[in-house]
Write a protein that holds these residues in place. Structure first.
Motif, PDB file in Angstrom:
ATOM      1  N   GLY A 163      36.120  10.082  -8.582  1.00 43.24           N
ATOM      2  CA  GLY A 163      36.063   8.631  -8.627  1.00 43.24           C
ATOM      3  C   GLY A 163      37.315   8.041  -9.234  1.00 43.24           C
ATOM      4  O   GLY A 163      37.526   6.825  -9.184  1.00 43.24           O
ATOM      5  N   GLY A 164      38.159   8.913  -9.774  1.00 44.14           N
ATOM      6  CA  GLY A 164      39.371   8.467 -10.454  1.00 44.14           C
ATOM      7  C   GLY A 164      40.536   8.284  -9.495  1.00 44.14           C
ATOM      8  O   GLY A 164      41.422   9.145  -9.391  1.00 44.14           O
ATOM      9  N   PHE A 165      40.520   7.183  -8.777  1.00 46.47           N
ATOM     10  CA  PHE A 165      41.628   6.846  -7.882  1.00 46.47           C
ATOM     11  C   PHE A 165      41.659   5.333  -7.730  1.00 46.47           C
ATOM     12  O   PHE A 165      40.679   4.643  -8.015  1.00 46.47           O
ATOM     13  N   SER A 166      42.782   4.820  -7.287  1.00 44.65           N
ATOM     14  CA  SER A 166      42.922   3.379  -7.113  1.00 44.65           C
ATOM     15  C   SER A 166      42.249   2.950  -5.815  1.00 44.65           C
ATOM     16  O   SER A 166      42.731   3.264  -4.722  1.00 44.65           O
ATOM     17  N   LYS A 167      41.126   2.251  -5.952  1.00 43.92           N
ATOM     18  CA  LYS A 167      40.393   1.794  -4.775  1.00 43.92           C
ATOM     19  C   LYS A 167      41.239   0.802  -3.960  1.00 43.92           C
ATOM     20  O   LYS A 167      41.218   0.808  -2.730  1.00 43.92           O
ATOM     21  N   GLU A 168      41.989  -0.034  -4.672  1.00 44.25           N
ATOM     22  CA  GLU A 168      42.810  -1.037  -3.990  1.00 44.25           C
ATOM     23  C   GLU A 168      43.926  -0.373  -3.188  1.00 44.25           C
ATOM     24  O   GLU A 168      44.176  -0.730  -2.027  1.00 44.25           O
ATOM     25  N   GLN A 169      44.615   0.591  -3.804  1.00 43.46           N
ATOM     26  CA  GLN A 169      45.697   1.279  -3.103  1.00 43.46           C
ATOM     27  C   GLN A 169      45.170   2.082  -1.921  1.00 43.46           C
ATOM     28  O   GLN A 169      45.815   2.161  -0.872  1.00 43.46           O
ATOM     29  N   PHE A 170      44.004   2.701  -2.105  1.00 45.18           N
ATOM     30  CA  PHE A 170      43.418   3.470  -1.006  1.00 45.18           C
ATOM     31  C   PHE A 170      43.110   2.555   0.175  1.00 45.18           C
ATOM     32  O   PHE A 170      43.444   2.867   1.321  1.00 45.18           O
ATOM     33  N   ALA A 171      42.447   1.434  -0.100  1.00 44.63           N
ATOM     34  CA  ALA A 171      42.079   0.503   0.970  1.00 44.63           C
ATOM     35  C   ALA A 171      43.314   0.014   1.721  1.00 44.63           C
ATOM     36  O   ALA A 171      43.304  -0.129   2.952  1.00 44.63           O
ATOM     37  N   LYS A 172      44.395  -0.220   0.972  1.00 42.57           N
ATOM     38  CA  LYS A 172      45.641  -0.679   1.597  1.00 42.57           C
ATOM     39  C   LYS A 172      46.284   0.431   2.420  1.00 42.57           C
ATOM     40  O   LYS A 172      46.720   0.214   3.558  1.00 42.57           O
ATOM     41  N   LYS A 173      46.333   1.626   1.853  1.00 38.30           N
ATOM     42  CA  LYS A 173      46.965   2.761   2.526  1.00 38.30           C
ATOM     43  C   LYS A 173      46.284   3.070   3.855  1.00 38.30           C
ATOM     44  O   LYS A 173      46.931   3.333   4.870  1.00 38.30           O
ATOM     45  N   PHE A 174      44.946   3.027   3.858  1.00 39.60           N
ATOM     46  CA  PHE A 174      44.198   3.388   5.066  1.00 39.60           C
ATOM     47  C   PHE A 174      43.710   2.173   5.848  1.00 39.60           C
ATOM     48  O   PHE A 174      42.892   2.311   6.753  1.00 39.60           O
ATOM     49  N   ASP A 175      44.237   1.005   5.484  1.00 41.24           N
ATOM     50  CA  ASP A 175      44.017  -0.224   6.244  1.00 41.24           C
ATOM     51  C   ASP A 175      42.533  -0.484   6.505  1.00 41.24           C
ATOM     52  O   ASP A 175      42.113  -0.729   7.640  1.00 41.24           O
ATOM     53  N   LEU A 176      41.733  -0.428   5.434  1.00 39.27           N
ATOM     54  CA  LEU A 176      40.300  -0.629   5.573  1.00 39.27           C
ATOM     55  C   LEU A 176      39.988  -2.102   5.833  1.00 39.27           C
ATOM     56  O   LEU A 176      40.490  -2.975   5.126  1.00 39.27           O
ATOM     57  N   PRO A 177      39.144  -2.395   6.816  1.00 36.76           N
ATOM     58  CA  PRO A 177      38.682  -3.778   7.008  1.00 36.76           C
ATOM     59  C   PRO A 177      37.931  -4.250   5.770  1.00 36.76           C
ATOM     60  O   PRO A 177      37.432  -3.444   4.974  1.00 36.76           O
ATOM     61  N   GLU A 178      37.791  -5.553   5.609  1.00 34.74           N
ATOM     62  CA  GLU A 178      37.190  -6.142   4.420  1.00 34.74           C
ATOM     63  C   GLU A 178      35.776  -5.633   4.152  1.00 34.74           C
ATOM     64  O   GLU A 178      35.369  -5.489   3.001  1.00 34.74           O
ATOM     65  N   ARG A 179      35.029  -5.323   5.203  1.00 36.87           N
ATOM     66  CA  ARG A 179      33.630  -4.899   5.013  1.00 36.87           C
ATOM     67  C   ARG A 179      33.513  -3.514   4.395  1.00 36.87           C
ATOM     68  O   ARG A 179      32.467  -3.150   3.857  1.00 36.87           O
ATOM     69  N   PHE A 180      34.579  -2.716   4.459  1.00 39.40           N
ATOM     70  CA  PHE A 180      34.544  -1.344   3.961  1.00 39.40           C
ATOM     71  C   PHE A 180      35.240  -1.220   2.610  1.00 39.40           C
ATOM     72  O   PHE A 180      36.248  -1.896   2.357  1.00 39.40           O
ATOM     73  N   PHE A 181      34.732  -0.325   1.764  1.00 39.79           N
ATOM     74  CA  PHE A 181      35.369  -0.064   0.476  1.00 39.79           C
ATOM     75  C   PHE A 181      35.186   1.412   0.116  1.00 39.79           C
ATOM     76  O   PHE A 181      34.139   1.999   0.393  1.00 39.79           O
ATOM     77  N   PRO A 182      36.199   2.030  -0.491  1.00 41.84           N
ATOM     78  CA  PRO A 182      36.091   3.448  -0.849  1.00 41.84           C
ATOM     79  C   PRO A 182      35.171   3.637  -2.049  1.00 41.84           C
ATOM     80  O   PRO A 182      35.210   2.855  -2.996  1.00 41.84           O
ATOM     81  N   VAL A 183      34.331   4.660  -1.997  1.00 44.84           N
ATOM     82  CA  VAL A 183      33.398   4.955  -3.078  1.00 44.84           C
ATOM     83  C   VAL A 183      33.820   6.207  -3.845  1.00 44.84           C
ATOM     84  O   VAL A 183      33.940   6.191  -5.067  1.00 44.84           O
ATOM     85  N   VAL A 184      34.043   7.297  -3.127  1.00 45.09           N
ATOM     86  CA  VAL A 184      34.379   8.565  -3.784  1.00 45.09           C
ATOM     87  C   VAL A 184      35.214   9.414  -2.833  1.00 45.09           C
ATOM     88  O   VAL A 184      35.105   9.299  -1.606  1.00 45.09           O
TER      89      VAL A 184
END
Length: 211
Positions: A163-184
């Motif tokens: 769980g120790g990672f930047s959720k914001e950086q991950f979402a940006k890196k993998f171009d996640l649409p707004e409805r999706f968010f990384p959990v683990v």
């Protein structure tokens, strides 16, 4: 070739599964087997069976190297065979027609029940707050993640949830649409060194009462 499934009991698997952080960087799990593990994991329960989980499997070494910087430089991100990112879906209710029509076509629901469930879902989930929807998706993502790790152990693989990672950086890196968010993030592969064993609080500390 896939790894054969063990004949160990669930209790044995639970007791033998530990979080492994040292992996054989040369071992690669076949894509077909990772697909099988993920597919089996999705038998986990979820709120209203809306299955608010999605997965990104990261195998490419260069991408894993970039991901390592996002994940606080955790070595296993780069050395594990793959990293499975479990993604939550805040708009899980948009799958309601597909979910319940599939159950109807499989003979698990009659048409009236299918229509009622779709209607009830559309009356509630879209009007819930983002916080509630995110909590539902996070909880269900936890269920599928634990199931995935036990299935992996049953097939002879090791894992560690991160769980120790930047959720914001991950979402940006993998171009996640707004409805999706990384959990683990779940590293999966073959251990290169034994896991550090841990203890658990005694039952008296965690079982509050029988009522």
């Amino acid at each position: 070739m896939t790894t054969s499934v063990s004949t160990k009991s669930l209790t044995e698997l639970i007791n033998e599964r530990h979080s492994v952080r040292k992996y054989d960087a040369n071992y690669k799990i076949p894509k077909e087997e990772i697909n099988d593990i993920v597919k089996e994991a999705t038998k986990a329960p979820s709120s209203s069976n809306l299955q608010p989980w999605r997965f990104i499997v990261i195998e490419d070494q260069e991408v894993k190297k970039e991901l390592r910087t996002i994940a606080n430089n955790q070595e296993q991100v780069e050395t594990a065979s793959a990293v499975i990112a479990v993604i939550g879906d805040k708009e899980m209710y948009k799958s309601v027609e597909k979910v319940y029509r599939s159950a109807f076509e499989a003979g698990y629901l009659d048409e009236a029940s299918m229509s009622r469930l779709i209607e009830n879902t559309n009356k509630t989930y879209p009007f819930a707050s983002e916080e509630i929807l995110k909590n539902i998706a996070s909880f269900d993502a936890g269920l599928v993640s634990m199931q995935l790790m036990l299935i992996a152990k049953d097939r002879g693989y090791d894992t560690v949830p991160m769980g120790g990672f930047s959720k914001e950086q991950f979402a940006k890196k993998f171009d996640l649409p707004e409805r999706f968010f990384p959990v683990v993030l779940i590293a999966i592969g073959k251990a290169a060194a034994p896991a550090h064993h841990t203890t658990r609080l005694p039952l008296d500390d965690v079982l509050i009462d029988y009522i």
